[in-house]
Write a protein that holds these residues in place. Structure first.
Motif: not given
Length: 414
Positions: A85-92, A124-125, A220-227
């Motif tokens: 996911a972080e490989a996407n240039p829009h994901v901080r 915090p990310k 494992g986690p139920t999901g991944i949150r993105l900024r």
């Protein structure tokens, strides 16, 4: 010679001292009314933008811009998914989480709540909850510590503070000689946060993700949150991530999670803008009255101009200059005063509250206790444009009446 002639005569009429002082008074009143209406529109739109921005920042401080969820109950290779996911240039930033429905029992109360398991170093990310700690420490959520961080109102409902203990009941039943019983675990309150939104302050508790996985018997986690770099770009980015991650994952955006709420705010702003635009329309009526009286006062001048060869179109343009000039002056003053008022409104409200010892928005009732203001150039632009169009339309009928003046009739009694 000054060109165009219509602009020259129109400006000369504006500078000249009229015989009828009442027309000058009506002209001044028209400018004042347009100024007040433009100033009111800009100020109201700025306040609504401020509340909208405040709500977005508070909601999106706890809700991620986008969320990746697995088809099953949990995501097994969440580290690899985060890297992808972080490989996407829009994901901080990206942070895993576990959501559990639970029942908490404290010293003086009990309530149901959402328990979110997080990684304190990664969270915090994706969110700003760590910036809203009012008690305790964010890094206290270590694996196996069985510490918990509560929303401020949730802690008040339970009657606990930092250092106290709460009991958590998770609806994951297990068989015992006494029958099926829910999972029960004691937690120590290690922190309290305050987001300023009831949804989170009274309904969210944070624990370490490892502890949450044990309680929910998850692998494992139920999901991944993105900024994201731009929250308005969440739709296209979610489609890109869905295509890159494959069918085993689904991606939802903050727009999908809170679409009804923000649509209602947007609709309220539009309706308020339309209603307040009627103030401009009322102000423009004074402009029509002023121009009609000016046309009547200048009948002889119009007749002389017609006999000198001025066309009806030129006469019409001459008097349109009058109305447009009044509109320009009113718009200019309104934009200047409205922008200044919008910029200083929070300070003005605070000063009034301190001097007169009043509270317009009580923090006991409202989650936004101040009066925010955010001036946007787009709002100033469309308000100025609408006011100018109203002023232009207001000049058409009086100017048309002036162009229909018959020279012989107008000069008969001169």
């Amino acid at each position: 010679m000054f060109r165009p002639l219509e602009l020259f005569i129109g400006l000369r009429y504006s500078r000249a001292k009229r015989r009828n002082q009442f027309i000058s008074f009506i002209s001044t009143v028209s400018i004042i009314c347009i100024t007040i209406s433009v100033m009111a529109l800009i100020t109201v739109m700025s306040v609504m933008n401020g509340f909208d921005n405040e709500l977005r920042s508070r909601i999106l401080g706890a809700v991620s811009h986008a969320t990746i969820a697995g088809v099953g109950e949990s995501i097994h290779d969440w580290q690899g998914t985060v890297k992808q996911a972080e490989a996407n240039p829009h994901v901080r930033g990206a942070a895993p989480y576990v959501d559990l429905q639970a029942f908490l029992q404290g010293t003086y109360g009990s309530t149901g709540t959402m328990v979110r398991g997080i990684e304190p170093s990664l969270e915090p990310k994706a969110s700003d909850i760590d910036k809203h700690m009012v008690q305790g420490r964010w890094d206290s959520l270590t694996p196996g510590s069985w510490n918990i961080i509560l929303g401020k109102e949730l802690a008040m409902q339970l009657g606990v503070t930092v250092g106290d203990h709460v009991t958590m009941f998770v609806p994951q039943f297990r068989a015992t000689p006494l029958g099926a019983v829910p999972r029960i675990r004691g937690f120590r309150v290690s922190g309290v946060f305050e987001m300023g939104m009831q949804q989170y302050d009274s309904g969210l508790a944070l624990v370490n993700m490892t502890d949450a996985e044990k309680l929910g018997e998850l692998s494992g986690p139920t999901g991944i949150r993105l900024r994201l770099d731009d929250l308005w770009n969440a739709g296209p980015v979610s489609r890109e991530l869905s295509r890159d991650l494959g069918q085993l994952y689904s991606v939802r955006t903050w727009m999908q999670e809170n679409s009804n709420f923000f649509s209602a705010i947007s609709m309220e702003k539009k309706v308020m803008g339309i209603i307040l635009s009627l103030i401009v329309l009322v102000a423009v009526i004074n402009l029509i009255s002023m121009l009609m009286m000016l046309v009547t006062d200048k009948q002889a001048d119009i007749a002389i101009l017609r006999t000198l060869g001025a066309t009806p179109r030129s006469i019409m343009a001459t008097f349109m200059v009058q109305g447009v000039l009044v509109g320009f002056v009113g718009i200019g003053l309104g934009v200047g005063l409205g922008s200044l008022l919008s910029w200083q409104l929070p300070n003005i409200v605070d000063w009034i509250q301190n001097v007169f010892h009043v509270q317009f928005l009580s923090p006991d009732v409202y989650y936004i206790s101040n009066v925010p203001s955010k001036l946007e150039a787009v709002d100033v632009g469309w308000i100025s444009l609408v006011t100018f169009l109203f002023s232009l339309l207001a000049t058409l009928y009086p100017a048309w009446r002036a162009s229909r003046t018959q020279p012989a009739q107008a000069l008969r009694y001169e």
